[in-house]
Every structure is written in C-alpha cells, then in structure tokens.
Design a protein around this motif. Structure first.
Motif, short mmCIF file in Angstrom:
data_model
loop_
_atom_site.label_atom_id
_atom_site.label_comp_id
_atom_site.label_asym_id
_atom_site.label_seq_id
_atom_site.Cartn_x
_atom_site.Cartn_y
_atom_site.Cartn_z
N ASN A 167 0.80 -1.19 -0.15
CA ASN A 167 0.03 -0.03 -0.15
C ASN A 167 0.94 1.15 -0.04
OD1 ASN A 167 -2.24 -1.57 0.10
ND2 ASN A 167 -2.46 -1.52 2.48
N LEU A 168 1.92 0.98 0.16
CA LEU A 168 2.92 2.33 0.41
C LEU A 168 3.82 2.49 -1.04
CD1 LEU A 168 4.48 1.64 4.01
CD2 LEU A 168 2.46 3.13 3.38
N THR A 169 4.05 1.64 -1.65
CA THR A 169 5.16 1.66 -2.92
C THR A 169 4.65 2.56 -3.85
OG1 THR A 169 3.96 -0.27 -3.84
CG2 THR A 169 5.74 -0.76 -2.37
N LYS A 170 3.28 2.83 -4.02
CA LYS A 170 2.82 3.80 -5.15
C LYS A 170 2.72 5.28 -4.60
CE LYS A 170 0.04 0.47 -7.64
NZ LYS A 170 -1.46 0.16 -7.63
N LYS A 171 3.19 5.46 -3.34
CA LYS A 171 3.15 6.93 -2.70
C LYS A 171 4.49 7.53 -2.70
CE LYS A 171 -0.60 5.77 0.43
NZ LYS A 171 -1.22 6.05 1.80
N ASP A 172 4.55 8.81 -2.80
CA ASP A 172 5.78 9.74 -2.82
C ASP A 172 6.03 10.27 -1.41
OD1 ASP A 172 7.80 10.77 -3.74
OD2 ASP A 172 6.70 12.29 -4.88
N TYR A 173 6.97 9.79 -0.82
CA TYR A 173 7.11 10.52 0.52
C TYR A 173 8.52 11.32 0.43
CZ TYR A 173 3.97 7.11 2.64
OH TYR A 173 2.75 6.40 2.76
N GLN A 174 8.38 12.61 0.82
CA GLN A 174 9.65 13.64 0.77
C GLN A 174 10.48 13.44 1.96
OE1 GLN A 174 6.33 14.81 -0.24
NE2 GLN A 174 6.96 14.29 -2.23
N LEU A 175 9.96 12.96 3.00
CA LEU A 175 10.34 12.93 4.42
C LEU A 175 10.16 11.61 5.07
CD1 LEU A 175 12.25 14.08 6.73
CD2 LEU A 175 10.23 15.06 7.59
N ILE A 176 11.33 10.94 5.47
CA ILE A 176 11.19 9.42 6.43
C ILE A 176 11.72 9.84 7.65
CG2 ILE A 176 11.74 7.14 6.42
CD1 ILE A 176 10.21 7.70 3.74
N LEU A 177 10.90 9.77 8.62
CA LEU A 177 11.28 9.98 9.96
C LEU A 177 11.18 8.60 10.83
CD1 LEU A 177 12.03 11.85 12.25
CD2 LEU A 177 9.60 12.34 12.56
N PHE A 178 12.29 8.49 11.55
CA PHE A 178 12.36 7.09 12.26
C PHE A 178 12.46 7.66 13.71
CE2 PHE A 178 14.91 6.38 8.63
CZ PHE A 178 14.13 5.39 7.89
N ASP A 179 11.32 6.91 14.51
CA ASP A 179 11.40 6.97 15.93
C ASP A 179 12.40 5.91 16.55
OD1 ASP A 179 10.49 7.02 18.95
OD2 ASP A 179 8.82 5.73 18.51
N ARG A 180 13.67 6.56 16.93
CA ARG A 180 14.65 5.69 17.47
C ARG A 180 15.30 5.12 16.34
NH1 ARG A 180 11.11 3.64 22.63
NH2 ARG A 180 9.34 4.88 21.85
N TYR A 181 16.88 4.84 16.61
CA TYR A 181 17.59 4.40 15.68
C TYR A 181 17.35 2.83 15.38
CZ TYR A 181 20.46 1.00 18.52
OH TYR A 181 20.65 -0.02 19.08
N PHE A 194 14.07 -0.58 9.08
CA PHE A 194 13.34 -0.04 7.50
C PHE A 194 14.30 1.05 6.90
CE2 PHE A 194 10.15 -0.95 10.92
CZ PHE A 194 9.35 -1.98 10.12
N GLY A 195 15.33 1.32 7.27
CA GLY A 195 16.06 2.45 6.44
C GLY A 195 16.32 1.80 5.20
N TRP A 196 16.92 0.70 4.81
CA TRP A 196 17.18 0.25 3.67
C TRP A 196 15.98 0.10 2.85
CZ3 TRP A 196 15.38 -4.35 1.64
CH2 TRP A 196 14.68 -5.23 2.59
N ARG A 197 15.08 -0.49 3.23
CA ARG A 197 14.01 -0.63 2.37
C ARG A 197 13.46 0.90 2.00
NH1 ARG A 197 10.81 -4.98 1.11
NH2 ARG A 197 11.10 -5.96 3.12
N SER A 198 13.32 1.64 2.74
CA SER A 198 12.83 3.21 2.57
C SER A 198 13.81 3.66 1.46
CB SER A 198 12.68 3.83 3.86
OG SER A 198 11.76 3.29 4.50
N ARG A 199 15.25 3.51 1.64
CA ARG A 199 16.07 4.10 0.62
C ARG A 199 15.86 3.44 -0.80
NH1 ARG A 199 19.32 4.51 5.42
NH2 ARG A 199 19.83 2.26 5.01
#
Length: 287
Positions: free
Chosen positions: A72-86, A92-97
């Motif tokens: 449900n997320l792959t077709k969306k366009d996010y300009q900012l990815i925020l992580f709550d704690r490292y 999820f960082g690698w997939r988000s990149r």
C-alpha cells in the motif's frame, strides 16, 4: 502537500509516556510545516491503533521482513522519512532508501540508547561486585559498547539526527565523525504554564513513570527503598504519590507502605503538578 512517513516503535501513547508525547509533538510540528503525516509500525494492531484510526490518522502495519506489508506504500511519494529511534532505521532504512531514494531520512533518537544501556551495565556491575554505585561515574567505555557502534552507524546512514539533550548533542559532536548540519538539538517542548500556585500553596511529592521502561522501574525501587525512608526520617509527614501506566504488582500495591500511594495512569499531569510541592525523577541510568 508534502508527505512524511513516520516509523514509530509502538503506536504513540502521549498520555502514558514521554516517548509517546514526543511522537505527538513531532506530528504536530510536521503538520504545522506543511506535511501530511502517515504512521508505520511493526507493532501489532491494538487498542491504541484503533484509537488513532478513529482520530483519522493514516496508519500502516509493516514488517521489515515482509515485502507484502509495503504494497500500500510503494505507489506513494514521501519527501521525508522519520524514524522513532535508531532501531527503526535499522529495520526499515534500507527498504525506504530503495522505495523513496530522494526522500530525506531523519532519526529522532528519543535518547541515546547506547548511553542508557551503558549506564545500566555500570549499575549491574556495581551489584555484581558489591561496590557502591557512584552517580558521578556514569559511563564505562562507551565507544566500545556494542550498541554504540550500531547506533552511530545508524545515525551516519541517515541524513540527520535529532538529539533531545544538550549532553547527548555534545557527546556526539565530540566524536567528530559527523558531517556538518547532521546533528540537531531538538528538546521536548511544551507551553509554559501561566498560572502556577505559590510554593506554600502546594504539598507532597510526585513521581511519574511508564513502568514498561526499565529505568523508571529502577528509579521507583531506589525511591521506595532508599530515598523515601531517608526523607521520612527528616520530614515524617511528607507524602509521595506515584502515577504511571503499565505498573507491575510491586508498584500497584505500594499503597500498603506508609506514606506512598499509587494512583495509576494520569490524564492530565499538569493538574497534579499544580498541587504538588516537588516532582521527583530519581533516574540512575536513564539517558
């Protein structure tokens, strides 16, 4: 409208923990700056999730090891990815990149987990060796702590990191490995109370703490067994009230002890603070 995908460790509970309050503040700040915020979490759909949906939050349950949960997320366009704690960046960082390569990635550290774990290890060491705990010696060899390497690597992978305390901000800057404008000090924020009762119009002590967070439980035990008995020897009549979510039995039944009572979760801590003389937070290894 700009979009932000905010990975949260658990569905935010601003009434039960400072971490939940921080998440709520971050969402408010992002919305004020023109972002539409969607939440994503590996946490199961629970009563908190349902309450967020009722408030018209957009929430996604995601699994770092299951691509189907991202459909449900792959077709969306996010300009900012925020992580709550490292830890969320690790998951999820690698997939988000891969999915949103042009998005800015920011870690909101909440606290430096490796620093807190290091202090916990020091406290455990004093127990094992039967030596007196020295609050002035709060750090063992932080740079060699296993969680420190993970946390620093995670912060370096991101475009920026937010620090909640000046101590942690200075600690990371002293390492001198971060690019310019990579670390930012952004503390907890709250409106200042305009009408606060005078000292003589308040009484007693209060302790707040979400007891799923181990430093809070340790702080309660230290307060109950060491600090409060010493206080009562000098001020016999002084009461203390404990508030907090998810208490174990030793906390919830503390009212059996003279002078201490537990009243559970709190909806509005400001009302209590206006009645109370002193708010006490005896953390021994919290960051």
């Amino acid at each position: 409208m700009k979009k932000c995908l905010y990975y949260v460790y658990v569905w935010p509970e601003p009434l039960s923990s400072a971490a939940g309050l921080r998440c709520e503040q971050m969402i408010t700040c992002l919305k004020q700056n023109g972002y539409e915020v969607e939440l994503a979490s590996p946490c199961t759909k629970n009563i908190i999730y349902e309450s967020l949906i009722k408030k018209e939050y957009i929430c996604h349950s995601v699994d770092p090891n299951n691509s189907e949960t991202f459909q449900n997320l792959t077709k969306k366009d996010y300009q900012l990815i925020l992580f709550d704690r490292y830890i969320l960046e690790e998951q999820f960082g690698w997939r988000s990149r891969e999915l949103w390569p042009s998005a800015i990635q920011i870690i909101d550290t909440q606290d430096l987990h490796s620093l807190r774990k290091n202090r916990e290890d020091l406290l455990s060491k004093t127990y094992e060796e039967s030596i007196e705990y020295d609050p002035e010696k709060q750090i063992l060899d932080l740079h060699n702590h296993k969680d420190f390497t993970r946390e620093i690597a995670s912060i370096l992978r991101a475009d920026a990191a937010l620090l909640l305390s000046t101590y942690e901000y200075s600690l990371l800057n002293e390492i001198s490995i971060f690019p310019k404008n990579h670390l930012f000090y952004l503390p907890l924020s709250t409106p200042v109370e305009e009408d606060f009762p005078k000292f003589e119009d308040r009484s007693g002590l209060v302790f707040f703490g979400n007891f799923r967070h181990p430093p809070n439980l340790d702080a309660f035990r230290w307060l109950e067994n060491k600090i409060y008995p010493a206080l009562r020897r000098n001020i016999p009549e002084i009461p203390i009230t404990v508030f907090g979510a998810y208490p174990p039995q030793e906390v919830s039944q503390v009212q059996k002890k003279l002078g201490i009572k537990f009243l559970g979760p709190i909806q509005n801590h400001r009302v209590i603070l206006k009645q109370t003389l002193i708010c006490i937070a005896p953390l021994r290894y919290g960051a």
